[in-house]
Design a protein around this motif. Sequence first.
Motif, PDB file in Angstrom:
ATOM      1  N   LEU A 184     -59.885 -34.852  13.362  1.00 12.40           N
ATOM      2  CA  LEU A 184     -61.183 -34.280  13.714  1.00 12.40           C
ATOM      3  C   LEU A 184     -61.638 -34.761  15.076  1.00 12.40           C
ATOM      4  N   ALA A 210     -57.523 -37.433   8.576  1.00 14.69           N
ATOM      5  CA  ALA A 210     -58.390 -36.283   8.841  1.00 14.69           C
ATOM      6  C   ALA A 210     -59.443 -36.641   9.873  1.00 14.69           C
ATOM      7  N   ILE A 212     -63.666 -31.748  -1.882  1.00 13.53           N
ATOM      8  CA  ILE A 212     -64.411 -31.533  -3.131  1.00 13.53           C
ATOM      9  C   ILE A 212     -63.762 -30.420  -3.941  1.00 13.53           C
ATOM     10  N   PHE A 213     -63.361 -29.373  -3.246  1.00 14.37           N
ATOM     11  CA  PHE A 213     -62.775 -28.233  -3.941  1.00 14.37           C
ATOM     12  C   PHE A 213     -61.267 -28.380  -4.095  1.00 14.37           C
ATOM     13  N   ASP A 214     -60.781 -29.576  -3.796  1.00 13.81           N
ATOM     14  CA  ASP A 214     -59.367 -29.871  -4.013  1.00 13.81           C
ATOM     15  C   ASP A 214     -58.437 -28.992  -3.201  1.00 13.81           C
ATOM     16  N   LEU A 215     -58.906 -28.615  -2.026  1.00 13.63           N
ATOM     17  CA  LEU A 215     -58.058 -27.772  -1.187  1.00 13.63           C
ATOM     18  C   LEU A 215     -57.149 -28.617  -0.305  1.00 13.63           C
ATOM     19  N   MET A 216     -57.400 -29.913  -0.309  1.00 16.54           N
ATOM     20  CA  MET A 216     -56.593 -30.817   0.521  1.00 16.54           C
ATOM     21  C   MET A 216     -56.460 -32.142  -0.209  1.00 16.54           C
ATOM     22  N   ALA A 253     -63.591 -29.210   1.499  1.00 17.35           N
ATOM     23  CA  ALA A 253     -62.182 -28.978   1.144  1.00 17.35           C
ATOM     24  C   ALA A 253     -61.706 -30.022   0.139  1.00 17.35           C
ATOM     25  N   TYR A 294     -70.613 -31.848  13.109  1.00 15.02           N
ATOM     26  CA  TYR A 294     -71.079 -32.073  11.742  1.00 15.02           C
ATOM     27  C   TYR A 294     -70.498 -31.034  10.785  1.00 15.02           C
ATOM     28  N   GLY A 295     -70.420 -29.792  11.253  1.00 15.72           N
ATOM     29  CA  GLY A 295     -69.837 -28.732  10.419  1.00 15.72           C
ATOM     30  C   GLY A 295     -68.402 -29.040  10.074  1.00 15.72           C
ATOM     31  N   GLY A 296     -67.680 -29.589  11.036  1.00 10.55           N
ATOM     32  CA  GLY A 296     -66.290 -29.955  10.774  1.00 10.55           C
ATOM     33  C   GLY A 296     -66.188 -30.999   9.670  1.00 10.55           C
ATOM     34  N   GLU A 321     -68.406 -31.693   7.380  1.00 11.09           N
ATOM     35  CA  GLU A 321     -68.864 -31.146   6.112  1.00 11.09           C
ATOM     36  C   GLU A 321     -67.798 -30.271   5.486  1.00 11.09           C
ATOM     37  N   GLN A 322     -67.110 -29.527   6.321  1.00 14.72           N
ATOM     38  CA  GLN A 322     -66.087 -28.642   5.767  1.00 14.72           C
ATOM     39  C   GLN A 322     -64.886 -29.432   5.232  1.00 14.72           C
ATOM     40  N   LEU A 323     -64.620 -30.553   5.888  1.00 16.23           N
ATOM     41  CA  LEU A 323     -63.561 -31.421   5.362  1.00 16.23           C
ATOM     42  C   LEU A 323     -63.947 -31.901   3.960  1.00 16.23           C
TER      43      LEU A 323
END
Lengths: 204, 204, 204, 204
Positions: free
Chosen positions: A192, A188, A174-178, A172, A163-165, A167-169
Amino acid sequence: MAARSSSASAEKRRAILDAAVRVFAERGFNHCRVSDIADEAGVAYGLVYHYFKSKDGILDEVFLERWGLMLEVIQNAHDDASLSPREKLTKVATFIVESYGRQPEVMQVVIVEVTRQANTFGRRHWAKIQEGHAGIARIVASAQARGELRPDISPHVAGIVFYGGIEQLLTAWIFDLMPSEPQDRRDAVEALIETIIGGLGPQS
Amino acid sequence: MAARSSSASAEKRRAILDAAVRVFAERGFNHCRVSDIADEAGVAYGLVYHYFKSKDGILDEVFLERWGLMLEVIQNAHDDASLSPREKLTKVATFIVESYGRQPEVMQVVIVEVTRQANTFGRRHWAKIQEGHAGIARIVASAQARGELRPDISPHVAGIVFYGGIEQLLTAWIFDLMPSEPQDRRDAVEALIETIIGGLGPQS
Amino acid sequence: MAARSSSASAEKRRAILDAAVRVFAERGFNHCRVSDIADEAGVAYGLVYHYFKSKDGILDEVFLERWGLMLEVIQNAHDDASLSPREKLTKVATFIVESYGRQPEVMQVVIVEVTRQANTFGRRHWAKIQEGHAGIARIVASAQARGELRPDISPHVAGIVFYGGIEQLLTAWIFDLMPSEPQDRRDAVEALIETIIGGLGPQS
Amino acid sequence: MAARSSSASAEKRRAILDAAVRVFAERGFNHCRVSDIADEAGVAYGLVYHYFKSKDGILDEVFLERWGLMLEVIQNAHDDASLSPREKLTKVATFIVESYGRQPEVMQVVIVEVTRQANTFGRRHWAKIQEGHAGIARIVASAQARGELRPDISPHVAGIVFYGGIEQLLTAWIFDLMPSEPQDRRDAVEALIETIIGGLGPQS
DNA sequence: AATGAATGAGAATTCATTCAT
DNA sequence: TATGAATGAATTCTCATTCAT
């Protein structure tokens, strides 16, 4: 006529809810004003309080609505005996990721504004959040019991990592990191699942 | 004398910082007052503003201090050619988890109050946060290049999943969803690494 | 049919008025909402505004209705040449006290919410309130003129003291500071009259 | 220096309290804003909340301060064996009436805004208000026991009538229904006492 | 007559920050 | 350095009143 008027009301309520999601996502729950929501919805200030108890109450409703859907998907995946563990987890991950694809703002609010601030919020939704973890852990545990997954890893931890994976995706994206085009999202999820099930280690 | 007084000052500054961490962790950044910090530190209200520019500034400092340590650990792990990928990731995970073990409140603040609210905070720390992801991704990527990890999984996604897994473990501990005795933490790191490297799939 | 419907209307109007009295008495005029009145009356919110101009207007009506009755009683007592001064004052006191006995909430509203807040309410009802004082003063004054009461005490002050005494008795009952069974009320009127007419001093 | 600064603070606190009295008297507690108080006191809005917990809290303090003085006077009158009952009651009435003469606004607030709205105010001050009644009743009762006042009238009722008379006099002055020059006030007290002790009845 | 959704002006309270000492 | 009084903008929530149906 009654139906019309009733649905007109429901529409306004829904409009406020949708506007709130946009505003929460844009500015963050703590940095927006109730008047922003009203403005965004195109209704009078007071109407927000006609339909909702408080600003917090709006957030609660957004969260519970969406989180409930996720819990159902997890439950259904768990119950569907025709699916392999990989398929079950894929189903869960895909649902969450596609929820984000369809309504990124709702998922942003659910994840960034609620689950990530659960303690600030007086731990109001902990039970629900925990249900999510537990549901995934159950999927892992029963697959282990059936010999479909290796038994030496705590299903609890595995569920949390999985779940953490996800959520972190989402974070990322959301914050436009990917990049988060549809294909990126499918890739993705694939990566995953492959990581979680197959592992990163060199494959024999 | 000057040195004494200067170190006495430094102690007060540190006392305020430590108090802020406890207060932020207890009540959440948005739900505590600057006066709470002063009270907790046992200093006068105004002194907080003598040492810090603003409430946000205190949070920034807590975050940057700790996050910087983590980035160093990631960098060192990456640079240390004597370590296997598994060892490198174990080192990173252990550092974060043990940071939590030693100072759960600091880690809670870093994760719950800063990284999870990065957009609310005007994306102030995004660059730093991203460095963390990128550092882990670099570890994966170079291991892939050296044939130590399978090459078909995006190192970016792998890094995100790995970091997301750790963060979710911390979240679970913070929210008391899992036991977090020292042994529990070591087991969790072990299970995390085993999941990420070995995969949950049945081992041949 | 028209008559029926008209009397049905009148009933609703009355129901709202009665409900308002209960709600005003229970929560105080300033601390209740118009919706409380509607709920208590079992009618729709908007209907209150169909029958009454405003929340203030309802209070006005409650007050004027009851105060008017009192003014009539005072006038009648004054006009009735067959009554002694003691009998006249007893009649007035008994009317007020029995009004309270029958409908404590109405009297509570009249006294606590209107007469005691007359300045807050923009002195809306001062003229009426003053009429009450003046009427009693007139009773005293004409009795003095007829030699039935001692002439050396200002009838104005005497009237105020008399009315103040009654009002304070009601207040004590309203606030549950004294028992208010029917006999208690009769005794209190008796004691009041005896105090005012006979005086507390040792009787020769 | 410390003393200066401390008394400077105390002065501001007092200034707010005094301003509140004027504003409450002028507009009524329910119809004034906290900003009116701040403006009247010539201080910043927030300072009101630095010194007082809430708007209600200010009213409480005004009331308790003044009511406490009155209770003391009643107690002292009761305890002073050298005074006749008439003198004791005169002392009480004079104190209240002269309090009004000196600071009409304070008495207006105490009577109109507090005692007369005691139920709206959550019955917060009932105990204190009741103490006033009880104190007067005690004066009457012990005089009756000593044979200085007639024994057949309930001291409780007598006390209430006496206090009600005073309060109504103040109300009349507050509402400008009677002249309230110093001599008027002395005359009124005289008439009140004469009414209560001697009675309105024709004197033998 | 009847309903209750819609409106929006208020008002209390909070609290980060500044400043005089 | 140290103190805490002083400032005032910001924001939530309330609720009387209006209005469309």
